[in-house]
Design a protein around this motif. Structure first.
Motif, PDB file in Angstrom:
ATOM      1  N   LEU A 179      -4.062   1.025   0.754  1.00  0.00           N
ATOM      2  CA  LEU A 179      -3.166   2.303   0.880  1.00  0.00           C
ATOM      3  C   LEU A 179      -2.811   2.701   2.064  1.00  0.00           C
ATOM      4  N   GLY A 190       0.784  -1.211  -0.044  1.00  0.00           N
ATOM      5  CA  GLY A 190       0.163  -0.039   0.000  1.00  0.00           C
ATOM      6  C   GLY A 190       0.862   1.269  -0.015  1.00  0.00           C
ATOM      7  N   THR A 200      -0.838  -4.223  -3.238  1.00  0.00           N
ATOM      8  CA  THR A 200      -1.354  -2.636  -3.253  1.00  0.00           C
ATOM      9  C   THR A 200      -2.436  -2.445  -4.128  1.00  0.00           C
TER      10      THR A 200
END
Length: 377
Positions: A261, A146, A256
Motif C-alpha cells: 500500500l 498499492g 496490491t
C-alpha cells in the motif's frame, strides 16, 4: 455552460514544458510529458491531461516521482523483455518501453514488453497509438500498485486500482480501432473532474464508505472514502484481476496487498505488460478488408440521426479534430478545476516560482486569445 479559460494547445504545451523544466526535468523529458498530457486533453480524456500536473508536482515533492530517470532492461529473452521504470515519469519510461517493443515486434513478428515501477503512465491509449502508428497491433494490461480505489465484486471497500485494459488495431487510411478503458465503471480521474465541476456521476459507479450506492463523486475525494465499482459487475472484476496479475506480477513488480500500500495518494505507480503483434506475420492478407467490411456492417445499423454508430477510437479522433478546429481558433477548453483544486486542497509545495518572463508571456498570449474570442463571438 462551460467555465474556465481557453488556451491554444501549442501555448499550453509550451507552458507545461516550461513548468517541468523549471521543476528540474531535462527539456526532452518535459517535452514528452507535455506531449502526453496535451494529447490526452485533445482526445477528450481531460482526466488524464493537464489536470494531473498538481499531483505530479506533489509526488516529486514527496520524493516519489524521480526526474530524469530512464527505463532499464532487467531481462532480455529476445522477443520478451522486462524493464524497470526506476520511478521515473511514466510518459518517459513507457515511451522507451514502446520504442523497444516496436523494434522487437518488427524483428520477431511479436514481442512482449513488461514494464514495472513506472510513475503514472497516463492515458494507455497513447501508447497503443504509438504502436498503431508503426503499423502494429498491441494489447496492454495495466495495474496500479498499492492504491486501492475499486471494490471487488460483492465487496464493500476498495481493494485494487482501476487497472486499465487497452487494445489497438491499425487501419489503413483511418484512425485505428482503439479499446482503452479502466476496468472500474469509470476512471478515478472522471470522479475528480465531476467533483470539481460539482456534477454527479452515473448510477452504478460508486459506493460510499458504508458500502452504499451513491452518485456523489466526493466519496472518492474526501474522507471517509468510498470506492469505485467494476464495470459489468463480475466481468469487470475478473478482467481487473487479470490486469493486476499480468501487469503487476508478471512484470516482476508488485500487486496490491497490505505490504504494497502506498503512503500518499499522489504516489501513483503502474506496471504494464504489453503484447505487440506484427499483422503481416499472420496468414491474413484480407485482414484490412475484413475489418472494414465489419465496421461498415455495424454502421449500417439503424440509429438516431444525431447519434451515429462509431467504431472504437472514432470518439477520440472526433474530439481531437474538434478541439483543434478553427472554431474557436484552434483552442481547447481548460476547465477551472485546477484553480478550484488549489482552493479545496491547499497543500504547500516547496517549488520556486516560475520565472516572471515565462508567466508574463503565457498570460499575454491568453489575454490575446480571449480578446480574439470575444471579438469573434
Amino acid at each position: 455552460m462551460p467555465t474556465g479559460h481557453r488556451f491554444l494547445a501549442t501555448d499550453l504545451h509550451q507552458f507545461v514544458v516550461s513548468l517541468f523544466t523549471h521543476l528540474g526535468s531535462t527539456p526532452g523529458e518535459a517535452t514528452l510529458v507535455a506531449d502526453h498530457l496535451i494529447a490526452a486533453n485533445l482526445a477528450g480524456h481531460d482526466s488524464h491531461g493537464v489536470g494531473m500536473i498538481p499531483s505530479y508536482v506533489k509526488s516529486h515533492a514527496g520524493g516519489f516521482l524521480q526526474l530524469n530517470r530512464h527505463a532499464t532492461v532487467t531481462k532480455d529473452a529476445g522477443a520478451v523483455v522486462t524493464l524497470d521504470g526506476n520511478a521515473g515519469f511514466g510518459q518517459v519510461v513507457a515511451h522507451e518501453a514502446m520504442q523497444l517493443g516496436i523494434e522487437k515486434a518488427k524483428q520477431h513478428g511479436m514481442a512482449a514488453i513488461a514494464l514495472r515501477n513506472a510513475h503514472h503512465v497516463g492515458r494507455i491509449g497513447y501508447w497503443a497509438e504509438q504502436c498503431a502508428a508503426a503499423g502494429l497491433i498491441s494489447i496492454h494490461f495495466v495495474s496500479v500498485i498499492g492504491d486501492p480505489m475499486v471494490a471487488p465484486f460483492r465487496g464493500k471497500d476498495s481493494r485494487f486500482g482501476t487497472n486499465p485494459l487497452c487494445v489497438v488495431f491499425p487501419r489503413a487510411g483511418h484512425p485505428p480501432l482503439l479499446l482503452d478503458y479502466a476496468t472500474s465503471a469509470i476512471a478515478f480521474g472522471k470522479t475528480r473532474v465531476a467533483w470539481h465541476k460539482g456534477e454527479a456521476v452515473a448510477p452504478g459507479c460508486l459506493i460510499d464508505a458504508e458500502g452504499r450506492p451513491t452518485t456523489d463523486p466526493a466519496v472518492m475525494q474526501t474522507s471517509p472514502l468510498g470506492a469505485l465499482l467494476t464495470f459489468a459487475q463480475h466481468k469487470g472484476y475478473a478482467l481487473a484481476t487479470l490486469c493486476e496479475v499480468l501487469g503487476g506480477a508478471l512484470s516482476g513488480g508488485q500487486t496490491t496487498h497490505q505490504e504494497s500500500l502506498q503512503t500518499s495518494v499522489d504516489a501513483i505507480f503502474n506496471c504494464m505488460t504489453t503484447v505487440i503483434l506484427r499483422p503481416d506475420a499472420f496468414d491474413a492478407p484480407d485482414s484490412q478488408a475484413q475489418t472494414e467490411a465489419f465496421i461498415a456492417w455495424c454502421k449500417q445499423s439503424p440509429h438516431d440521426a444525431d447519434a451515429p454508430v462509431l467504431a472504437p477510437g472514432e470518439w477520440e479522433a472526433a474530439n481531437r479534430e474538434a478541439r483543434l478546429a478553427q472554431d474557436p481558433a484552434g483552442c481547447r477548453q481548460l476547465a477551472g478545476y485546477l484553480r478550484r483544486r488549489a482552493r479545496r486542497r491547499p497543500e504547500r509545495i516547496a517549488l520556486r516560482p516560475l520565472p516572471p518572463s515565462c508567466l508574463a508571456a503565457f498570460y499575454s498570449r491568453r489575454a490575446s486569445d480571449v480578446g480574439a474570442l470575444r471579438h469573434r463571438h
